[in-house]
Write a protein that holds these residues in place. Structure first.
Motif, PDB file in Angstrom:
ATOM      1  N   THR A 137       0.830  -1.206   0.000  1.00  0.00           N
ATOM      2  CA  THR A 137       0.000   0.000   0.000  1.00  0.00           C
ATOM      3  C   THR A 137       0.861   1.252   0.000  1.00  0.00           C
ATOM      4  O   THR A 137       0.583   2.224  -0.724  1.00  0.00           O
ATOM      5  N   LYS A 298      -4.575   1.819  -4.581  1.00  0.00           N
ATOM      6  CA  LYS A 298      -4.023   2.143  -3.253  1.00  0.00           C
ATOM      7  C   LYS A 298      -5.120   2.117  -2.193  1.00  0.00           C
ATOM      8  O   LYS A 298      -4.893   1.662  -1.069  1.00  0.00           O
ATOM      9  N   LEU A 301      -6.121  -1.680  -1.651  1.00  0.00           N
ATOM     10  CA  LEU A 301      -5.095  -2.431  -0.920  1.00  0.00           C
ATOM     11  C   LEU A 301      -5.000  -1.961   0.533  1.00  0.00           C
ATOM     12  O   LEU A 301      -4.766  -2.772   1.442  1.00  0.00           O
ATOM     13  N   PHE A 302      -5.200  -0.676   0.769  1.00  0.00           N
ATOM     14  CA  PHE A 302      -5.211  -0.146   2.130  1.00  0.00           C
ATOM     15  C   PHE A 302      -6.337  -0.789   2.938  1.00  0.00           C
ATOM     16  O   PHE A 302      -6.146  -1.255   4.069  1.00  0.00           O
ATOM     17  N   ALA A 305      -5.567  -4.455   3.623  1.00  0.00           N
ATOM     18  CA  ALA A 305      -4.562  -4.607   4.683  1.00  0.00           C
ATOM     19  C   ALA A 305      -5.192  -4.453   6.064  1.00  0.00           C
ATOM     20  O   ALA A 305      -4.878  -5.206   6.996  1.00  0.00           O
TER      21      ALA A 305
END
Length: 398
Positions: A137, A298, A301-302, A305
């Motif tokens: 990320t 981004k 994926l953030f 996570a």
């Protein structure tokens, strides 16, 4: 002693990341109290806190485009919670040291080498996967910042109150690169502390597995020794082994409270972080009109996570409850009914079974249950909040 080296190695990484010395053996990792190390830790956390304060000010007073305003809000919320997570462990250093000592000592004489190796493999896979998600990320945020700079805007990853949006001076550009570096460094102690909480849960789970195999081994040992002329020896061995197992079980039950006091804050705050930040990210993804593919990646994926770490915490905590629930059968079928002291052993077995049937449910702050069901509730609740805010925004726009 594999668990000894696993925890010691992890505490060494936490020390190198600037979180402090959490190992219970004095001067084994820090080699004494170092003024230089304390000064370095103070400077690092001063940078972390200053960056977060600038993000908070930017949320309330910053004049910037909507996409940067959303990033500023998301990072401000995330970094406040991340700092609280780190401080919750650092300020409980004494309790964490005691927890490490107990994790090493309980059941250490009955741990199987192959099971400990499997335990370590699972820990390593989980921690590495989490680190890959986090820094993946981070790399995407850097790429997006470079893309903005190449298209005539300015490089940006962390959005703060200063430098202002229109400020493209060399000082402002340098400061933006510095905040990016601070973010990259800040992720190291964050990952180490999150990994410590995760390793603690996995190791605790395997303590119950070790105890279960030990109790099942008592029956096998009793059957081998229980032959004509050897009944008294077999019964004595069963009695002493059962008492030792009960003591280990009592220590494991008490250990759950030590885990709650030491890393319960990390687990509870991760629930808040995953739910709050993911709502902000989903709204940013849904409401942005001209969002690029890199920005979408981004954000996705953030969010992944955040949910991935939450799933690791809650699923391993739920597995602890399941493994602990299997102990009552292992105690009951230890062979007491076939021994010559079955009347004396019966009461001991009944009390032990009753204690094992009380479910051990890991809690954060002694109120939030950490189970599989909690993870599902968080996911559903997050989506419900997102859907409500999104529907209200759409109706307002119309």
């Amino acid at each position: 002693m594999k668990n000894y080296f696993i925890l010691k190695n992890l505490c060494r990484k936490m020390y190198l990341a600037g979180a402090g010395d959490f190992w219970f053996e004095e001067s084994e990792i820090s080699k004494g109290k170092s003024l230089r190390y304390r000064l370095l830790c103070f400077i690092l956390f001063a940078f972390y806190i200053s960056m977060t304060v600038l993000e908070i000010i930017g949320v309330f007073f910053g004049d910037m485009p909507n996409d940067e305003k959303s990033d500023c809000t998301t990072f401000a919320v995330s970094h406040i919670i991340v700092l609280c997570k780190m401080l919750s462990v650092i300020l409980n250093r004494k309790r964490v040291k005691e927890l490490n000592k107990k994790l090493v000592e309980i059941c250490k004489d009955h741990e199987d080498e192959h099971r400990v190796a499997e335990n370590y493999r699972i820990m390593k896979i989980n921690a590495v996967a989490y680190a890959v998600f986090v820094y993946g990320t981070f790399v995407l945020f850097i790429f997006e910042g470079i893309r903005k700079m190449m298209t005539g805007s300015h490089f940006i990853t962390i959005v703060t109150y200063w430098p202002f949006y229109e400020d493209n001076s060399s000082i402002a550009v340098t400061f933006r690169f510095i905040t990016t570096g601070v973010l990259g460094v800040m992720m190291v102690p964050m990952i180490c502390i999150d990994s410590f909480a995760l390793v603690t849960l996995i190791m605790y789970k395997y303590k119950f597995i070790t105890l279960r195999y030990y109790l099942e081994g008592l029956r096998e040992q009793f059957d081998r020794n229980n032959y004509a002329g050897n009944e008294e020896y077999a019964t004595d061995q069963l009695h002493s082994g059962l008492v030792e197992g009960i003591v280990m079980h009592s220590n494991l039950i008490r250990l759950s409270k030590d885990i709650d006091r030491s890393v319960g804050g990390v687990l509870a705050l991760q629930v808040c972080l995953s739910s709050g930040s993911v709502v902000s990210l989903m709204l940013q993804l849904a409401l942005s009109k001209d969002i690029t593919l890199g920005a979408q990646l981004k954000i996705i994926l953030f969010a992944v996570a955040l949910y991935f770490l939450l799933a690791l915490f809650l699923c391993n905590a739920g597995e602890i409850t399941y493994q602990a629930s299997l102990l009552s059968d292992s105690i009951f079928y230890c062979g007491w009914h076939a021994s010559s002291m079955r009347r004396d052993l019966r009461r001991l077995v009944l009390f032990s079974c009753a204690a094992a049937q009380r479910p051990i449910v890991m809690k954060a702050f002694n109120m939030l249950h950490l189970t599989y069901g909690t993870f599902i509730q968080v996911v559903r609740g997050t989506y419900s909040v997102f859907a409500l805010i999104y529907a209200q925004n759409e109706s307002t726009a119309e």
